[in-house]
Design a protein around this motif. Sequence first.
Motif, mmCIF file in Angstrom:
data_model
loop_
_atom_site.group_PDB
_atom_site.id
_atom_site.type_symbol
_atom_site.label_atom_id
_atom_site.label_comp_id
_atom_site.label_asym_id
_atom_site.label_seq_id
_atom_site.Cartn_x
_atom_site.Cartn_y
_atom_site.Cartn_z
ATOM 1 N N ALA A 169 1.250 -7.357 3.724
ATOM 2 C CA ALA A 169 0.177 -7.946 2.912
ATOM 3 C C ALA A 169 0.559 -8.058 1.625
ATOM 4 C CB ALA A 169 -0.985 -6.924 3.357
ATOM 5 N N ARG A 208 3.506 -8.425 0.207
ATOM 6 C CA ARG A 208 4.713 -9.268 0.183
ATOM 7 C C ARG A 208 5.852 -8.479 -0.628
ATOM 8 N NH1 ARG A 208 3.087 -15.137 0.731
ATOM 9 N NH2 ARG A 208 0.945 -15.136 0.639
ATOM 10 N N TYR A 252 -8.775 4.195 1.987
ATOM 11 C CA TYR A 252 -8.452 2.982 2.671
ATOM 12 C C TYR A 252 -9.074 1.759 1.681
ATOM 13 C CZ TYR A 252 -8.972 -1.419 5.445
ATOM 14 O OH TYR A 252 -8.763 -2.693 5.907
ATOM 15 N N ARG A 253 -10.091 1.814 1.438
ATOM 16 C CA ARG A 253 -10.627 0.883 0.450
ATOM 17 C C ARG A 253 -9.891 0.631 -1.029
ATOM 18 N NH1 ARG A 253 -13.796 -1.881 3.117
ATOM 19 N NH2 ARG A 253 -14.871 -1.100 4.842
ATOM 20 N N ILE A 254 -9.669 1.748 -1.465
ATOM 21 C CA ILE A 254 -8.813 1.617 -2.882
ATOM 22 C C ILE A 254 -7.562 1.059 -2.707
ATOM 23 C CG2 ILE A 254 -7.751 3.442 -4.481
ATOM 24 C CD1 ILE A 254 -10.877 3.478 -4.596
ATOM 25 N N LEU A 275 -6.827 -1.242 -0.302
ATOM 26 C CA LEU A 275 -6.995 -2.523 0.114
ATOM 27 C C LEU A 275 -7.265 -2.954 -1.334
ATOM 28 C CD1 LEU A 275 -7.489 -4.605 2.144
ATOM 29 C CD2 LEU A 275 -9.722 -4.044 2.320
ATOM 30 N N PHE A 276 -8.037 -2.600 -2.257
ATOM 31 C CA PHE A 276 -8.436 -3.505 -3.460
ATOM 32 C C PHE A 276 -7.384 -3.338 -4.390
ATOM 33 C CE2 PHE A 276 -12.993 -1.409 -2.664
ATOM 34 C CZ PHE A 276 -13.437 -2.597 -1.473
ATOM 35 N N SER A 279 -4.102 -3.497 -3.760
ATOM 36 C CA SER A 279 -3.295 -4.444 -3.118
ATOM 37 C C SER A 279 -3.498 -5.885 -3.365
ATOM 38 C CB SER A 279 -3.057 -4.138 -1.320
ATOM 39 O OG SER A 279 -2.732 -2.732 -1.295
ATOM 40 N N PHE A 280 -4.728 -6.212 -2.999
ATOM 41 C CA PHE A 280 -5.377 -7.723 -3.273
ATOM 42 C C PHE A 280 -5.258 -7.939 -4.629
ATOM 43 C CE2 PHE A 280 -9.302 -10.072 -3.690
ATOM 44 C CZ PHE A 280 -8.730 -11.277 -3.478
ATOM 45 N N ASP A 281 -5.993 -7.193 -5.528
ATOM 46 C CA ASP A 281 -5.904 -7.692 -7.028
ATOM 47 C C ASP A 281 -5.947 -6.617 -8.011
ATOM 48 O OD1 ASP A 281 -6.630 -8.825 -9.163
ATOM 49 O OD2 ASP A 281 -8.515 -10.087 -8.447
ATOM 50 N N GLN A 301 -5.384 -6.259 -11.058
ATOM 51 C CA GLN A 301 -6.109 -6.414 -12.307
ATOM 52 C C GLN A 301 -7.430 -6.209 -12.297
ATOM 53 O OE1 GLN A 301 -4.264 -6.654 -15.154
ATOM 54 N NE2 GLN A 301 -2.480 -6.576 -14.139
ATOM 55 N N PHE A 302 -7.952 -6.638 -11.303
ATOM 56 C CA PHE A 302 -9.412 -6.434 -11.010
ATOM 57 C C PHE A 302 -9.445 -4.894 -10.856
ATOM 58 C CE2 PHE A 302 -13.444 -6.065 -8.517
ATOM 59 C CZ PHE A 302 -14.129 -6.949 -9.556
ATOM 60 N N VAL A 337 -2.094 4.955 -7.658
ATOM 61 C CA VAL A 337 -1.983 4.463 -6.071
ATOM 62 C C VAL A 337 -0.657 3.675 -5.853
ATOM 63 C CG1 VAL A 337 -3.278 2.817 -4.894
ATOM 64 C CG2 VAL A 337 -4.388 3.977 -6.321
ATOM 65 N N LEU A 341 -7.392 -4.645 -20.313
ATOM 66 C CA LEU A 341 -6.317 -4.900 -19.493
ATOM 67 C C LEU A 341 -5.080 -4.829 -20.256
ATOM 68 C CD1 LEU A 341 -7.341 -7.241 -16.782
ATOM 69 C CD2 LEU A 341 -7.108 -4.854 -16.372
ATOM 70 N N TYR A 398 -16.201 -9.441 -13.910
ATOM 71 C CA TYR A 398 -14.742 -10.182 -14.087
ATOM 72 C C TYR A 398 -14.230 -11.162 -12.967
ATOM 73 C CZ TYR A 398 -9.628 -10.749 -14.902
ATOM 74 O OH TYR A 398 -8.317 -11.259 -15.133
ATOM 75 N N GLN A 420 -4.237 -15.295 -10.047
ATOM 76 C CA GLN A 420 -3.909 -13.746 -10.271
ATOM 77 C C GLN A 420 -3.790 -13.096 -8.886
ATOM 78 O OE1 GLN A 420 -6.025 -11.590 -13.232
ATOM 79 N NE2 GLN A 420 -6.628 -9.935 -11.865
ATOM 80 N N PHE A 421 -4.512 -13.362 -7.849
ATOM 81 C CA PHE A 421 -4.392 -12.759 -6.623
ATOM 82 C C PHE A 421 -3.617 -13.822 -5.542
ATOM 83 C CE2 PHE A 421 -8.350 -14.641 -7.342
ATOM 84 C CZ PHE A 421 -8.636 -15.532 -6.204
ATOM 85 N N PHE A 430 -4.282 -13.350 1.181
ATOM 86 C CA PHE A 430 -4.113 -11.627 1.625
ATOM 87 C C PHE A 430 -5.190 -11.573 2.795
ATOM 88 C CE2 PHE A 430 -5.328 -7.236 1.006
ATOM 89 C CZ PHE A 430 -3.930 -6.845 0.557
ATOM 90 N N PRO A 431 -4.743 -10.543 3.673
ATOM 91 C CA PRO A 431 -5.424 -10.367 4.810
ATOM 92 C C PRO A 431 -6.757 -9.396 4.406
ATOM 93 C CG PRO A 431 -3.720 -9.220 5.118
ATOM 94 C CD PRO A 431 -3.314 -9.860 3.876
ATOM 95 N N SER A 464 -15.399 -5.047 -3.330
ATOM 96 C CA SER A 464 -14.519 -4.065 -4.132
ATOM 97 C C SER A 464 -15.215 -4.245 -5.654
ATOM 98 C CB SER A 464 -13.193 -4.590 -4.255
ATOM 99 O OG SER A 464 -13.305 -6.094 -4.767
#
Lengths: 276, 248
Positions: free
Chosen positions: A35, A37, A152-154, A156-157, A159-161, A163-164, A175, B54, B73, B79-80, B84-85, B94
Amino acid sequence: MEIFQLLEYDFFRNAFLAAFLMSITCGIIGTYIVARRMVFISGGITHASFGGVGISYFFGWPPMAGAAVFALIAAITTENLTRKKVIRNDSLIAVMWSLGMAIGIIFIYLTPGYAPNLMSFLFGSIITVTTTDLILMLALTLVVMLFFILFYRIILFVSFDEQFAKTRGIPVMLVNYTLIILVALTIVLSIRVAGIILVLSLLTIPQNAANLFTSNFSRIIIWSVILGFIGAFSGLLVSYYLNIPSGATIIFSLVTIYVLGRAIKAISSQRRILSK
Amino acid sequence: MDQPLISLSNIDAGYNGKTALKGVNFEIFKGDFIGVIGPNGGGKTTLLRVILELIKPSKGKIKRYIEKSDIGYLPQVNQFDDKFPITVSDVVLSGMTKGINLKRKRNASAEKRVEETLNRVGVDALKNRPIGELSGGELQRTMLARAIISVPELLVLDEPNTYVDNRFEQELYRILKELNETMAILLVSHDVGTISPYIKTIACINKSLHYHPSNEISIDQLKVYNCPIEMVTHGTVPHRVIGEHKSD
């Protein structure tokens, strides 16, 4: 011979348990790697660990311990230097990849006598898994499962983004480092199953097969575990009956599962078009 | 004047030793709707990253009068990983996180908040879709939902109008206007030439920042030869001309 009779042999029972435990760990960690990469990074960590195997041969230490130390150093270095942008990520990985292999070969060459299990490190040998290996695998599986269930959610979040996630007050660095350490440990223990050269496939093929049918992170994990286990177990049987190295037959089964998945998907989408 | 939500004084900031922002003074107040414009590499994103904490500025002081989690934000699309699955509802969820929270199970109220927020931006039907299947506009709506689900005091948007069609852009500004009733908005736009009429004030960034308060926009004071961009329009197209940067 019946499969159940096979399980009465110690070596086969151990191999079966190793396949089971590593399917769980690789299913979870592999989903994270795919996920995000990080497949190439994982390749670098895997091959760097060979340096540890070589040094361990030379000094007479347990090879897996050396492999673990090298894998961890490689993992933490990548994570650290990539973040600081000291060097381009892919170049750094290539350096670690080949340096690890070079160190391994130098030390094995310097070791007097014959390196007995060299082939099993390169290509894996699940039927020589010892009880100690199993205990380590069980411990890692429990840690990985617990970490992913609790956070799990942490995960996931982040890994996805990333900076956010930072703006939401998640300790992203903690993490990331925890996960790269788990990736390194998973790779080292998986080397017992598939060897340095083949181990990446345990972490990527089941995920890509699962990803054919779902794009949901948690479902990819569950299906990767199931498909990984089917692949490992059937590969083990083929290896036993045809007397072929198990690492190779396991990879071959996994690829077969992936190809079957692609075929099923192609047929079902064709049907959908026809029925419209 | 009221207390600002956030105030930057004399900020220098940048990456890898390069200065992207120099001597920036900037304040954001309740009710603001500020458009940040400027050339590529002019420091627009750096400004947002300083505000979001940041990156640490190399010089100057930031004073935040609201919680860090009270800033919503919406990042740039690159940026992402848009393949992504992850499902739409997980992305939006989130935006409600605050540090490490061990509660794994989504509770009913969080679920309801996600649904309401998706409804507000008009993508409630896509709740269970993986983001890889969304169009550019649907993805931006999802990211907007993630940014506003925590009902922030300040909403920060980094080029939300990239990769979306004109129709969505109009719709986006309509939603933002509504949100502006309850939150201050800071919007970075790569599009220097056109900017929504809903934007109240403008900040121009090219390493340094020039703020144009709303009272400056007066057609009477308009001196066409001072305008850096030549525009030809017919009829009553809404437009504004902002003053020259005196230090240039």
